[in-house]
Write an enzyme that holds these catalytic residues in place. Structure first.
Site, PDB file in Angstrom:
ATOM      1  N   MET A 164       0.843  -1.199   0.000  1.00 38.55           N
ATOM      2  CA  MET A 164       0.000   0.000   0.000  1.00 38.55           C
ATOM      3  C   MET A 164       0.879   1.249   0.000  1.00 38.55           C
ATOM      4  O   MET A 164       0.394   2.350   0.316  1.00 38.55           O
ATOM      5  CB  MET A 164      -0.932  -0.002   1.201  1.00 38.55           C
ATOM      6  CG  MET A 164      -1.920  -1.175   1.149  1.00 38.55           C
ATOM      7  SD  MET A 164      -3.429  -0.872   2.073  1.00 38.55           S
ATOM      8  CE  MET A 164      -2.786  -0.637   3.711  1.00 38.55           C
ATOM      9  N   HIS A 185       8.926   1.133   3.536  1.00 42.01           N
ATOM     10  CA  HIS A 185       9.974   1.170   4.556  1.00 42.01           C
ATOM     11  C   HIS A 185      10.864  -0.056   4.380  1.00 42.01           C
ATOM     12  O   HIS A 185      10.699  -0.813   3.410  1.00 42.01           O
ATOM     13  CB  HIS A 185       9.354   1.252   5.949  1.00 42.01           C
ATOM     14  CG  HIS A 185       8.306   0.205   6.218  1.00 42.01           C
ATOM     15  ND1 HIS A 185       8.577  -1.150   6.199  1.00 42.01           N
ATOM     16  CD2 HIS A 185       6.976   0.313   6.484  1.00 42.01           C
ATOM     17  CE1 HIS A 185       7.474  -1.824   6.470  1.00 42.01           C
ATOM     18  NE2 HIS A 185       6.483  -0.961   6.626  1.00 42.01           N
ATOM     19  N   ALA A 186      11.757  -0.276   5.330  1.00 42.40           N
ATOM     20  CA  ALA A 186      12.731  -1.367   5.184  1.00 42.40           C
ATOM     21  C   ALA A 186      12.069  -2.751   5.142  1.00 42.40           C
ATOM     22  O   ALA A 186      12.656  -3.695   4.595  1.00 42.40           O
ATOM     23  CB  ALA A 186      13.753  -1.304   6.318  1.00 42.40           C
ATOM     24  N   HIS A 199       9.161  -3.439   3.536  1.00 46.86           N
ATOM     25  CA  HIS A 199       8.825  -3.591   2.114  1.00 46.86           C
ATOM     26  C   HIS A 199      10.095  -3.828   1.301  1.00 46.86           C
ATOM     27  O   HIS A 199      10.108  -4.639   0.373  1.00 46.86           O
ATOM     28  CB  HIS A 199       8.141  -2.326   1.583  1.00 46.86           C
ATOM     29  CG  HIS A 199       6.866  -1.967   2.269  1.00 46.86           C
ATOM     30  ND1 HIS A 199       6.759  -0.866   3.082  1.00 46.86           N
ATOM     31  CD2 HIS A 199       5.637  -2.548   2.258  1.00 46.86           C
ATOM     32  CE1 HIS A 199       5.512  -0.776   3.537  1.00 46.86           C
ATOM     33  NE2 HIS A 199       4.811  -1.782   3.063  1.00 46.86           N
ATOM     34  N   ASP A 257       2.192  -9.590   8.706  1.00 45.02           N
ATOM     35  CA  ASP A 257       0.735  -9.751   8.603  1.00 45.02           C
ATOM     36  C   ASP A 257       0.424 -11.248   8.501  1.00 45.02           C
ATOM     37  O   ASP A 257       0.021 -11.745   7.447  1.00 45.02           O
ATOM     38  CB  ASP A 257       0.212  -8.976   7.394  1.00 45.02           C
ATOM     39  CG  ASP A 257       0.456  -7.483   7.538  1.00 45.02           C
ATOM     40  OD1 ASP A 257      -0.396  -6.806   8.123  1.00 45.02           O
ATOM     41  OD2 ASP A 257       1.530  -6.999   7.109  1.00 45.02           O
ATOM     42  N   VAL A 301      10.738  -7.476   9.583  1.00 40.87           N
ATOM     43  CA  VAL A 301      11.865  -6.546   9.747  1.00 40.87           C
ATOM     44  C   VAL A 301      11.532  -5.605  10.899  1.00 40.87           C
ATOM     45  O   VAL A 301      10.425  -5.047  10.963  1.00 40.87           O
ATOM     46  CB  VAL A 301      12.130  -5.755   8.454  1.00 40.87           C
ATOM     47  CG1 VAL A 301      13.222  -4.719   8.663  1.00 40.87           C
ATOM     48  CG2 VAL A 301      12.492  -6.716   7.324  1.00 40.87           C
ATOM     49  N   SER A 353       3.984   0.985   8.187  1.00 42.07           N
ATOM     50  CA  SER A 353       3.688   2.314   7.632  1.00 42.07           C
ATOM     51  C   SER A 353       2.950   3.163   8.642  1.00 42.07           C
ATOM     52  O   SER A 353       2.990   4.396   8.590  1.00 42.07           O
ATOM     53  CB  SER A 353       2.848   2.182   6.358  1.00 42.07           C
ATOM     54  OG  SER A 353       3.533   1.392   5.407  1.00 42.07           O
TER      55      SER A 353
HETATM   56  P1  AMP Z   1       1.379  -2.970   3.479  1.00 41.82           P
HETATM   57  O1  AMP Z   1       1.950  -1.929   2.588  1.00 41.82           O
HETATM   58  O2  AMP Z   1       1.344  -2.576   4.924  1.00 41.82           O
HETATM   59  O3  AMP Z   1       0.090  -3.547   2.977  1.00 41.82           O
HETATM   60  O4  AMP Z   1       2.410  -4.166   3.445  1.00 41.82           O
HETATM   61  C1  AMP Z   1       2.819  -4.726   2.221  1.00 41.82           C
HETATM   62  C2  AMP Z   1       3.605  -5.976   2.501  1.00 41.82           C
HETATM   63  O5  AMP Z   1       4.750  -5.647   3.288  1.00 41.82           O
HETATM   64  C3  AMP Z   1       2.806  -7.020   3.302  1.00 41.82           C
HETATM   65  O6  AMP Z   1       3.075  -8.296   2.770  1.00 41.82           O
HETATM   66  C4  AMP Z   1       3.359  -6.862   4.678  1.00 41.82           C
HETATM   67  O7  AMP Z   1       3.274  -8.036   5.448  1.00 41.82           O
HETATM   68  C5  AMP Z   1       4.801  -6.519   4.392  1.00 41.82           C
HETATM   69  N1  AMP Z   1       5.404  -5.867   5.551  1.00 41.82           N
HETATM   70  C6  AMP Z   1       4.921  -4.796   6.229  1.00 41.82           C
HETATM   71  N2  AMP Z   1       5.710  -4.522   7.292  1.00 41.82           N
HETATM   72  C7  AMP Z   1       6.703  -5.443   7.292  1.00 41.82           C
HETATM   73  C8  AMP Z   1       7.814  -5.713   8.133  1.00 41.82           C
HETATM   74  N3  AMP Z   1       8.075  -4.962   9.213  1.00 41.82           N
HETATM   75  N4  AMP Z   1       8.621  -6.745   7.822  1.00 41.82           N
HETATM   76  C9  AMP Z   1       8.351  -7.520   6.742  1.00 41.82           C
HETATM   77  N5  AMP Z   1       7.324  -7.332   5.900  1.00 41.82           N
HETATM   78  C10 AMP Z   1       6.504  -6.309   6.168  1.00 41.82           C
END
Ligand code: AMP
Length: 280
Positions: free
Chosen positions: A30, A34-35, A37, A150, A176, A186
């Site tokens: 979305m 960050h690190a 992603h 997640d 991470v 995020s």
């Molecule tokens: P989002 O943008 O929050 O929908 O996340 C996109 C993808 O990044 C999802 O598969 C999340 O599980 C993954 N993600 C978000 N935060 C982390 C993190 N801290 N470590 C690893 N993967 C992450």
């Protein structure tokens, strides 16, 4: 790196890559990258020959009182990060491209989508399953990369891929964290300094449970007590759930086995945070 806006552009890119014999990887996000992603994009670039990162704040996975409107949007910086980590294209569709006017088709993963975050956020996993199906159908990727952060989402999507016999394999990457343990999210930008300090209780609770399991303590109530003690000590933090479940079914278990999911969700002010561990 190219920026694509339509499903047919993404499909055309993917088909051309596959025609050249390339393995295609997809990293759905979305944005507000960050690190965490970055680690997914890196993993995709290592395993695949052609990588698409999608940036789409998906309205259907937000509840009516949630943060859709104010969700952080940092498109330029996201593109720079995606390119630096090895993405070949960014897919950034408009809402109407993903949900054509009058769209009434949704994907419901029954039995899983109302558990954990799905219980706290009714309709959330229906939105996630629907958008990921659309992205998979559009991208025709061989592999898609998701974060263990997640973990309930991973369970929902694995079941969905199996049930629909989708041709995209799900790869799960580790959580991470910041140096002090806070899982990257995020939504961490919503936290002020005091809230950020309070938020550390989540990873501390996870750590306490992992340490107990390391000492052979596997009983649900004992693990919950330890987690509650850590989370309860932090005033201003409100527990949403503490869960010990089978990672595939998201059903509660009494005893932690190797591979069991321990997950927590808590509110820090207006911000809902999650964290978890797959137990040894
Ligand atoms: P989002 O943008 O929050 O929908 O996340 C996109 C993808 O990044 C999802 O598969 C999340 O599980 C993954 N993600 C978000 N935060 C982390 C993190 N801290 N470590 C690893 N993967 C992450």
């Amino acid at each position: 790196m190219k920026i694509l806006h339509t499903v047919s552009e993404l499909r055309g890119w993917s088909r051309a890559a596959r025609q050249e014999g390339k393995l295609v990887g997809l990293v759905p996000t979305m944005g507000a990258l960050h690190a965490g992603h970055a680690s997914l994009i890196r993993a995709a670039a290592e395993r695949c020959d052609a990588v698409a990162v999608t940036i789409f704040v998906n309205p259907t996975q937000f509840g009516p009182n949630e943060d859709y409107a104010r969700y952080p949007r940092t498109f330029e910086a996201d593109c720079a990060l995606a390119e630096a980590e090895g993405a070949d294209v960014v897919f950034a569709p408009a809402v109407e491209e993903i949900y054509p006017e009058g769209a009434t088709t949704f994907v419901e993963v029954e039995g899983l989508s109302d558990r954990l975050d799905g219980q706290s956020r009714p309709g959330h996993f229906r939105g996630v399953a629907t958008v990921v199906t659309k992205l998979f159908v559009a991208a025709e990727a061989d592999l898609a990369f998701f974060g263990q952060k997640d973990a309930a989402q991973v369970a929902v999507l694995r079941r969905m891929v199996r049930d629909l016999r989708l041709g995209t394999e799900i790869v799960v990457c580790p959580i991470v964290r910041e140096a002090d343990g806070l899982a990257l999210s995020s939504r961490n930008v919503y936290l002020n300094a005091e809230q950020r300090r309070q938020a550390l209780a989540l990873s501390r609770a996870i750590g306490a449970v992992e340490s107990l399991v390391g000492h052979g303590r596997r009983d649900r109530e004992e693990l919950f007590e330890a987690a509650r003690a850590v989370l309860g000590a932090e005033r201003g933090l409100r527990v949403d759930y503490i869960a010990l479940v089978d990672w595939a079914t998201l059903q509660p278990v009494e005893t932690a086995a190797p591979g069991t999911l321990f997950a927590v969700a808590a509110w820090v002010g207006e911000t809902r945070l999650i964290d978890n561990a797959i137990l040894a």
